[in-house]
Design a protein around this motif. Sequence first.
Motif, short mmCIF file in Angstrom:
data_model
loop_
_atom_site.label_atom_id
_atom_site.label_comp_id
_atom_site.label_asym_id
_atom_site.label_seq_id
_atom_site.Cartn_x
_atom_site.Cartn_y
_atom_site.Cartn_z
N THR A 179 21.03 48.08 -26.74
CA THR A 179 21.97 47.19 -26.05
C THR A 179 21.48 46.88 -24.64
OG1 THR A 179 23.84 48.04 -27.33
CG2 THR A 179 24.34 46.91 -25.26
N ASN A 180 21.05 47.93 -23.92
CA ASN A 180 20.53 47.73 -22.56
C ASN A 180 19.28 46.86 -22.56
OD1 ASN A 180 22.57 49.28 -21.45
ND2 ASN A 180 21.34 51.14 -21.31
N GLY B 108 19.81 54.46 -20.07
CA GLY B 108 19.30 53.33 -19.31
C GLY B 108 18.01 52.76 -19.84
N PHE B 109 17.60 51.65 -19.24
CA PHE B 109 16.41 50.93 -19.66
C PHE B 109 15.36 51.04 -18.57
CE2 PHE B 109 14.14 46.79 -19.65
CZ PHE B 109 13.46 46.94 -20.84
N THR B 110 14.27 51.76 -18.82
CA THR B 110 13.27 51.95 -17.78
C THR B 110 12.33 50.77 -17.67
OG1 THR B 110 11.63 52.97 -19.25
CG2 THR B 110 13.29 54.42 -18.28
N THR C 78 24.41 57.02 -30.85
CA THR C 78 24.79 56.26 -29.66
C THR C 78 23.66 56.10 -28.66
OG1 THR C 78 25.68 58.30 -28.70
CG2 THR C 78 27.22 56.90 -29.90
N GLY C 79 22.77 57.12 -28.58
CA GLY C 79 21.67 57.02 -27.64
C GLY C 79 20.75 55.86 -27.98
N ILE C 80 20.45 55.71 -29.27
CA ILE C 80 19.57 54.63 -29.71
C ILE C 80 20.22 53.28 -29.45
CG2 ILE C 80 18.43 53.56 -31.70
CD1 ILE C 80 18.22 56.33 -32.93
N TRP C 81 21.51 53.16 -29.81
CA TRP C 81 22.19 51.87 -29.62
C TRP C 81 22.36 51.54 -28.14
CZ3 TRP C 81 22.25 48.20 -32.87
CH2 TRP C 81 22.23 48.46 -34.25
N ARG C 82 22.51 52.57 -27.30
CA ARG C 82 22.60 52.32 -25.85
C ARG C 82 21.29 51.72 -25.36
NH1 ARG C 82 24.11 56.97 -24.36
NH2 ARG C 82 22.08 57.86 -23.79
N TYR C 83 20.16 52.27 -25.84
CA TYR C 83 18.85 51.74 -25.47
C TYR C 83 18.71 50.29 -25.93
CZ TYR C 83 16.01 55.40 -23.34
OH TYR C 83 15.45 56.29 -22.46
N PHE D 163 8.12 53.38 -24.31
CA PHE D 163 8.06 52.72 -25.60
C PHE D 163 9.38 52.74 -26.34
CE2 PHE D 163 3.24 53.16 -26.49
CZ PHE D 163 3.03 51.92 -25.93
N ALA D 164 10.37 53.49 -25.86
CA ALA D 164 11.58 53.68 -26.63
C ALA D 164 12.22 52.37 -27.06
CB ALA D 164 12.58 54.51 -25.82
#
Length: 220
Positions: free
Chosen positions: A189-190, A151-153, A182-187, A157-158
Amino acid sequence: MALSVPVNGLKESDKEPVIELFVKAGSDGESIGNCPFSQRLFMILWLKGVVFSVTTVDLKRKPADLQNLAPGTHPPFITYNGEVRTDVNKIEEFLEDVLAPPKYLKLSPKHPESNTAGMDIFAKFSAFIKNSRPEANEGGSPGGQCLGTPGFTGLCFAEQLCCEVSVVAKKYRNFEIPKEMTGIWRYLTNAYSRDEFTNTCPGDKEIEIAYSDVAKRLTK
């Protein structure tokens, strides 16, 4: 500059604060420059839902009135009802305290580790992009561990760091973040699906310019 709002007939607690955010200007002296701290405060105010104004500050030609307002201080900083606040960390704490529920959104992350998510990635990226011997990077990447916090908080800074990694590594190292991370791309994309990120994020060209000196050293 700072916004004014009618206060006649309102209780003190109902009055909207007058907030102005000063952020680093881009290479044209007007657009938003590459500064994760500036973007962080910009997003916090946006997500809080408070009325505020934004002034970009050209560090090469800092206006005299701003020098008088916050002498010796570089953006980002804010004025809150006319009071200047310059310490970024303390500004965040202050805004979370004064812009509190039920009127304003609480922004403390559910997962405390999300505040440091991406730091491992950025540390590896910094070493990767600054290495003057590209062959030493063979078999490696700036990727580090995949981000585990979904998710996007809007507060960590991520998103900003991953954005810089993506843009700079592609421009100066011809490296793209692997799809299996996938974790980076999820961040990413979100992040890019949210107005509070895309409207506060500097353009790719500004990010590239911020690393141009590093790139020049690599070509020597």
